[in-house]
Write a protein that holds these residues in place. Structure first.
Motif, PDB file in Angstrom:
ATOM      1  N   TYR A  97      42.964  47.551  37.949  1.00 29.58           N
ATOM      2  CA  TYR A  97      42.295  46.666  36.998  1.00 29.58           C
ATOM      3  C   TYR A  97      40.961  46.272  37.603  1.00 29.58           C
ATOM      4  O   TYR A  97      40.921  45.564  38.606  1.00 29.58           O
ATOM      5  CB  TYR A  97      43.134  45.414  36.710  1.00 29.58           C
TER       6      TYR A  97
ATOM      7  N   TRP B 291      48.046  33.615  39.806  1.00 34.14           N
ATOM      8  CA  TRP B 291      46.757  34.277  39.964  1.00 34.14           C
ATOM      9  C   TRP B 291      45.726  33.341  40.602  1.00 34.14           C
ATOM     10  O   TRP B 291      44.849  33.797  41.344  1.00 34.14           O
ATOM     11  CB  TRP B 291      46.253  34.777  38.608  1.00 34.14           C
TER      12      TRP B 291
ATOM     13  N   LEU C   7      52.630  38.131  38.375  1.00 38.81           N
ATOM     14  CA  LEU C   7      51.349  38.744  38.694  1.00 38.81           C
ATOM     15  C   LEU C   7      51.170  40.094  38.012  1.00 38.81           C
ATOM     16  O   LEU C   7      50.042  40.500  37.715  1.00 38.81           O
ATOM     17  CB  LEU C   7      51.215  38.918  40.215  1.00 38.81           C
ATOM     18  N   THR C   8      52.255  40.747  37.755  1.00 38.53           N
ATOM     19  CA  THR C   8      52.172  42.092  37.196  1.00 38.53           C
ATOM     20  C   THR C   8      52.538  42.149  35.722  1.00 38.53           C
ATOM     21  O   THR C   8      52.727  43.230  35.177  1.00 38.53           O
ATOM     22  CB  THR C   8      53.103  43.030  37.987  1.00 38.53           C
TER      23      THR C   8
ATOM     24  N   SER D 296      48.127  40.428  32.926  1.00 41.63           N
ATOM     25  CA  SER D 296      47.586  40.797  34.242  1.00 41.63           C
ATOM     26  C   SER D 296      46.155  41.309  34.165  1.00 41.63           C
ATOM     27  O   SER D 296      45.364  41.079  35.082  1.00 41.63           O
ATOM     28  CB  SER D 296      48.483  41.838  34.912  1.00 41.63           C
TER      29      SER D 296
ATOM     30  N   SER E 149      43.447  39.260  36.191  1.00 44.85           N
ATOM     31  CA  SER E 149      42.827  39.885  37.365  1.00 44.85           C
ATOM     32  C   SER E 149      41.310  39.829  37.271  1.00 44.85           C
ATOM     33  O   SER E 149      40.612  39.629  38.261  1.00 44.85           O
ATOM     34  CB  SER E 149      43.300  41.331  37.504  1.00 44.85           C
TER      35      SER E 149
ATOM     36  N   SER F 266      39.001  37.677  39.893  1.00 45.01           N
ATOM     37  CA  SER F 266      37.896  38.245  40.662  1.00 45.01           C
ATOM     38  C   SER F 266      36.606  37.482  40.407  1.00 45.01           C
ATOM     39  O   SER F 266      35.785  37.298  41.304  1.00 45.01           O
ATOM     40  CB  SER F 266      37.720  39.727  40.314  1.00 45.01           C
TER      41      SER F 266
ATOM     42  N   ARG G  45      36.178  43.349  42.311  1.00 42.54           N
ATOM     43  CA  ARG G  45      37.363  43.706  41.556  1.00 42.54           C
ATOM     44  C   ARG G  45      38.608  43.476  42.388  1.00 42.54           C
ATOM     45  O   ARG G  45      38.548  43.357  43.620  1.00 42.54           O
ATOM     46  CB  ARG G  45      37.315  45.164  41.091  1.00 42.54           C
ATOM     47  N   ILE G  46      39.749  43.415  41.704  1.00 44.64           N
ATOM     48  CA  ILE G  46      41.057  43.305  42.344  1.00 44.64           C
ATOM     49  C   ILE G  46      41.933  44.426  41.800  1.00 44.64           C
ATOM     50  O   ILE G  46      42.101  44.554  40.587  1.00 44.64           O
ATOM     51  CB  ILE G  46      41.720  41.947  42.070  1.00 44.64           C
ATOM     52  N   GLU G  47      42.451  45.236  42.704  1.00 40.24           N
ATOM     53  CA  GLU G  47      43.355  46.320  42.343  1.00 40.24           C
ATOM     54  C   GLU G  47      44.792  45.855  42.565  1.00 40.24           C
ATOM     55  O   GLU G  47      45.130  45.360  43.638  1.00 40.24           O
ATOM     56  CB  GLU G  47      43.065  47.548  43.207  1.00 40.24           C
ATOM     57  N   ILE G  48      45.625  46.004  41.555  1.00 35.41           N
ATOM     58  CA  ILE G  48      47.019  45.563  41.642  1.00 35.41           C
ATOM     59  C   ILE G  48      47.906  46.769  41.923  1.00 35.41           C
ATOM     60  O   ILE G  48      47.845  47.781  41.211  1.00 35.41           O
ATOM     61  CB  ILE G  48      47.487  44.896  40.342  1.00 35.41           C
TER      62      ILE G  48
END
Length: 1084
Positions: free
Chosen positions: A7, A940, A972-973, A978, A982, A986, A993-996
């Protein structure tokens, strides 16, 4: 198997496209209508008040209070109420505990008035018929002492030199001056009192009520005149109440000046005095035998009438029944008696009995038939047969008696002794217990009824811990009648007359109206009425009788005890009295629970047949932040008026780096400052439109960090006090629990809440400017917005719903601290720190949508529809408006001002005052409460905190970083939220960015990432070019220590909070696992 989802949260127009994806379809259906409504001609809308600079907290009271008072906005329900209505239309009636006309208001007054004001405004906003009666108390003794001191300083005369008539004229002038000052101070505090109903406890109507109450009680046989032990102050030459007696602890020999004495008086010593035994009839008796008695008051030996020992003390058993000679008056013989009152461990175990100067000895004397000797004149000098003591101040005689005993060889020892000395709180004189003829009220039956009212629940006392205190007091004191007469000039003259014959024919002494000396007394409002009553009772002609009014005045607490019904016109059974009595709730301090509250209940039930109020809400004594009682000698007194400040003053603002003119005319300068703020999201560039939209926040950030207002020295030369205005003071007073015995109040709380009004002010400024820049004016009402909203919009509405419920519950339980905490959290942390920050890019994009240059990289499909800004700003308005309604009773001036400053809403007109609005009702907001959504957002926000913490602890300032979040947490997911969260996370964390990644964290890139546990099942990897492994280990160890401490405290103080303990335990294990892996990679 690890499932990866990427994301991206890049701060460009793609952010807005994704952010609005969940509701874009809805907006597309109504886009034309919304767009057109947002672009209508706004010239017909009323002009909003200006909002330049910081919040003008010092001028708001002066602006709004006259409007409230002149329009009676405090009492909305009155105009629509019909007499005789009941149920939900029952009025809400409160009596302000009348401050004494002895000076200015202190923090205790401010706390009581603020708490009552909150309840009154809340009830008024619910449409209740509200009556809040103000008043001032004449405070007989306290006022007379201060006035006499004032006259000595200004005119060089005491009251006796001035004369009673002239002194009383001065007293009324004093009353007018002090009453005006007190009422002015209450207005500056912002309290919603019904000033037309103000009552003074010595007004004509109150005087009629007091006289009528005395007469009724007297004629019922509940008031009588008798000789009994009383607290007597020689300096005042008057009886005083228990509350006016301070108990001074002396731990050893101590000299202190006492009024009426030229030299210091020694306390803290015990003398052993030998009393010669008189010869007995037995053959073994000897005139040289003695009994040694311990005493701290040798000057009272001439008033002794016996020596007392314990019946089980074998040392003196053989002496019981014998007699001794008074060592100061050899011809006076005293018996030795046995009584269990004696403490055998104190001194020699033998004590002297002085019934005329001790309440305990008086009771002993009554049991043993001992005479009462009166050796003290009204001015505190001695009157006894020992010539050396005649006319001497009683405490000065202490050294003379001691020397006399030593000369006779009867002083056997002097030793240090810890004792408690009663002193008059008004004059500092040592209190004497004298047996005098005074007027008393029989309270047994009244006390029993008062106790039963609390035990049955008819009278509610809060906090509940005080209920057993109430019942215990009533049981213990129902045989201790109340002395109500005082020998001073300022007060209600006792409405009772001594009847004497003028024709030489004596009056019968066996009448019910005769006292123990045979004097006949008649209670009446005047001498002619007294003569008429006496003639009828005695069957004599009025011409043969004479009526002389008792010169004493009544105890101040007697008139104060009548206040709830006398202030409403009792004894006249008026419509007003029937409508507003009994009152609803009494709010007052715990320290006067028995001196005032109990007496109101006793006299109210006796004279009206009804309890004077349904509920008693008590608060503790206001102390400083360390729990110490405030006093001028300690220098810790805080003057509430110094904190409020002179309303005409202009606040002195700190120097800021950007002047107002530069801020308005130099967007590039603002943009540089804006980007430097750690609270503002990163952006590659800030356009001129962006700066215009967002420039308000920079000023807000600067002003938040400093108390903006001037400081003044308190009137008591206490600590330096910031001037914060009435609303910040009110919030500070209400921020701690009121149910404890002591309410701690310090400058830390004051300064903390002094920043809140400006925080509110600047956020409303942002909303207004955003509406103007995006042409979203008027805004849309909440019910006309689409059902599908963004995550954060629903989250903001969720917390607003929780706020409404929390405020309602707090007001019902009178837990105002919970209200202030919840409001501060919602406005600061929810609306400002998160929601406002998330709305900024939406506003900036909308404001610049029409002016984007071609080739900028933004296609038409990526542009944010203006309806999105309309929706977000409308939600923000609804949340802010509702929050203002919730906090209005506590912060009336700021709430009123911001209410009128809020942007307009379509098809909705503002009322003339926020207090004409309806207070928010919980069930109307229940549909917005969504705990699942709240948890998803909260976890988050923990990610945001983790990123910020990593950047701060490692000195990372770059905003183009990326992070990977490995998580098995379903919140969170969650697919539904999400993506949006996300992106928002960020933005708030100021990274790219934030990668989940769903699952456990990977070893890949482990050595090139900053690591932090997030909650109990997630690990954050913040990717940076270089990692200092040693520093990262140090930071993690610090985090471990913090978690371990939190867990230890939870296990110690919150054992029942199993969820918290489990969460902390898992977080601690997660952090320990990360530390182990760091150590492993370091070794490799």
């Amino acid at each position: 198997m690890i499932v990866k989802k990427h994301y991206h949260a890049v701060h460009s127009s793609s952010y807005h496209a994704v952010h609005s994806s969940s509701c874009y379809a809805v907006h597309s259906r109504i886009g034309c209508a919304v767009h057109s409504s947002s672009c209508i001609n706004n010239s017909h809308l009323p002009e909003l008040p200006p909002m330049d600079g910081p919040c003008p907290v010092l001028s708001l009271q002066k602006k709004w209070y006259p409007t409230w008072e002149s329009n009676h906005y405090f009492f909305r329900g009155k105009t629509g109420q019909q007499e005789g209505q009941s149920g939900k239309d029952e009025p809400f009636v409160v009596m302000l505990p009348p401050p004494n006309i002895t000076g200015s208001l202190h923090l205790g007054h401010a706390l009581t008035a603020t708490l009552q004001d909150i309840l009154v405004r809340w009830q008024g906003m619910q449409g209740r018929d509200v009556l809040w009666v103000p008043g001032c108390d004449h405070a007989g003794i306290a006022t007379q002492v201060l006035l006499e001191q004032h006259l000595l300083q200004t005119r060089g005369k005491n009251r006796h030199q001035l004369g009673q008539n002239e002194f009383l004229k001065e007293a009324w002038n004093w009353k007018e001056s002090k009453e005006r000052r007190i009422y002015d101070q209450l207005r500056k505090l912002g309290v919603a009192l019904d000033w037309d109903q103000a009552v003074f406890t010595m007004s004509e109507s109150m005087s009629r009520s007091v006289a009528e109450a005395f007469i009724r009680l007297y004629e019922k046989g509940l008031i009588y005149r008798k000789s009994r032990p009383v607290n007597y102050c020689p300096a005042l030459q008057s009886v005083i109440s228990d509350i006016e007696v301070d108990h001074w602890k002396v731990h050893g020999p101590t000299e202190v000046m006492v009024p009426g004495h030229d030299s210091p008086v020694m306390f803290g010593q015990m003398l052993d005095v030998a009393y010669p035994l008189e010869p007995s009839a037995g053959p073994s008796s000897s005139s040289s035998d003695y009994i040694v008695v311990s005493t701290t008051r040798p000057e009272t030996i001439p008033a002794d009438t016996a020596i007392m020992v314990h019946p089980q003390d074998n040392r003196y058993a053989h002496l019981v029944g014998r007699r001794v000679s008074n060592p100061c008056l050899p011809g006076h013989s005293l018996p030795i008696i046995a009584d269990t009152t004696v403490d055998v461990s104190l001194g020699t175990g033998a004590v002297k009995v002085t019934p005329g100067l001790s309440a305990t000895d008086y009771e002993v004397g009554q049991r043993h038939g001992l005479p009462v000797l009166d050796i003290m004149l009204p001015d505190g000098t001695l009157n006894c047969s020992l010539p050396a003591l005649q006319g001497m101040p009683r405490l000065a005689a202490r050294s003379v008696v001691t020397a006399h005993l030593q000369e006779r060889g009867l002083l056997r020892g002097v030793r240090p002794h810890e004792q408690t000395v009663p002193r008059c709180s008004r004059t500092g004189d040592v209190i004497e217990t004298l047996v005098q003829k005074q007027w008393f009220v029989r309270i047994r039956d009244m006390a029993d009824r008062s106790r039963e009212a609390v035990e049955s629940g008819e009278l509610q006392v809060h906090p509940p811990s005080k209920r057993h205190v109430w019942t215990a007091f009533m049981r213990q004191t129902h045989d201790k009648d109340w002395c109500i007469s005082r020998q001073i000039w300022w007060g209600h003259r006792v409405p009772v007359y001594r009847i004497s014959p003028t024709d030489g024919v004596p009056l019968p002494s066996t009448l019910d109206d005769a006292d123990e000396d045979g004097d006949v007394w008649v209670a009446a409002t005047s001498a002619p009425e007294a003569l008429q009553k006496a003639a009828l009772k005695l069957r004599r002609r009025e011409e043969s009788l004479r009526a002389d009014q008792d010169p004493d005045v009544l105890d101040t607490w007697f008139s104060s005890a009548l206040f709830p019904f006398a202030a409403l016109g009792w004894p006249e059974c008026s419509t007003r009295l029937r409508r507003y009595y009994p009152t609803s709730v009494l709010v007052t301090g715990q320290d006067i629970l028995f001196f005032w509250v109990a007496r109101m209940v006793m006299l109210g039930t006796e004279l009206t047949g009804r309890l004077p109020f349904k509920t008693v809400q008590l608060h503790g004594l206001v102390c400083d932040s360390s729990g110490a009682k405030m006093s001028k000698s300690k220098g810790n007194v805080i003057d509430p008026m110094a904190l409020i400040g002179d309303q005409s003053d202009t606040p002195v603002l700190p120097r800021v780096s950007l002047s107002p003119s530069a801020e308005l005319n130099s967007p590039s300068c603002f943009a540089k400052q804006f980007q430097s703020s750690s609270h503002i999201p990163a952006s590659s560039s800030v356009s001129e439109n962006d700066a215009k939209v967002l420039k308000l926040e920079a000023a807000s950030t600067q002003h938040e960090e400093t108390v903006l207002l001037t400081s003044h020295k308190s009137a008591s030369d206490g600590p330096q006090l910031p001037v914060v205005g009435p609303d910040a003071l009110r919030m500070s007073l209400m921020s701690t629990s009121l149910s404890s015995d002591y309410v701690e109040f310090g400058l830390r709380e004051v300064e903390m809440f002094s920043k809140l009004p400006n925080k509110m002010w600047q956020s409303v400024r942002f909303l207004r400017h955003s509406c103007n820049s995006t042409q979203c004016c008027p805004l849309q009402p909440l019910q006309q917005l689409p059902v599908e909203m963004s995550v954060l919009e629903r989250w903001a509405l969720h917390h607003t719903g929780l706020l409404v419920g929390a405020c309602s519950a707090a007001l019902h339980s009178c837990d105002i601290a919970a209200l202030t905490r919840t409001f501060a959290y919602v406005w600061r942390s929810v609306l400002c720190d998160v929601f406002l920050e998330a709305v900024k890019p939406i506003v900036a994009e909308s404001a610049g949508a029409e002016d984007l240059p071609s080739g900028s990289g933004n296609s038409g499909t990526e542009r944010l529809p203006i309806s999105h800004a309309m929706r977000s700003l409308s939600v923000m308005h609804e949340c802010m408006l509702t929050a203002l309604l919730c906090i209005a009773p506590v912060m009336p001036h700021v709430a009123e001002e911001l209410y009128h400053c809020l942007p307009h809403v379509a098809a909705s007109e503002k009322k003339e005052s926020i207090f004409l609005e309806e207070y928010p009702i919980p069930h109307q907001w229940s549909s917005w409460v969504n705990e699942t959504l709240a948890i998803q957002v909260d976890v988050w926000l923990e990610v945001v905190t983790a990123v910020r913490s990593l950047k701060a602890s490692h000195g990372v300032s770059r905003k183009d970083l990326e992070a990977t979040l490995y998580s098995s947490c379903p919140h969170l997911t969650a697919p539904s939220t999400s993506i949006q969260l996300s992106l928002i996370a960020s933005q708030l964390a100021q990274i790219n960015r934030i990668e989940i990644v769903i699952g456990d964290d990977s070893e890949v890139g482990f050595a090139s990432s900053l690591l932090s546990p997030v909650g109990e099942s997630s690990v954050l990897h913040l990717h940076v070019p270089e990692v200092d492994a040693s520093h990262q280990k140090t930071c993690l160890e610090k985090r471990l220590r913090k978690l371990a401490k939190q867990l230890s405290l939870a296990l110690k103080y919150e054992r029942t909070n199993l969820d918290k303990i489990e969460k902390l335990t898992k977080e601690l294990k997660q952090a320990e696992r990360i530390k182990e892996r760091l150590e492993y990679h370091a070794q490799r």
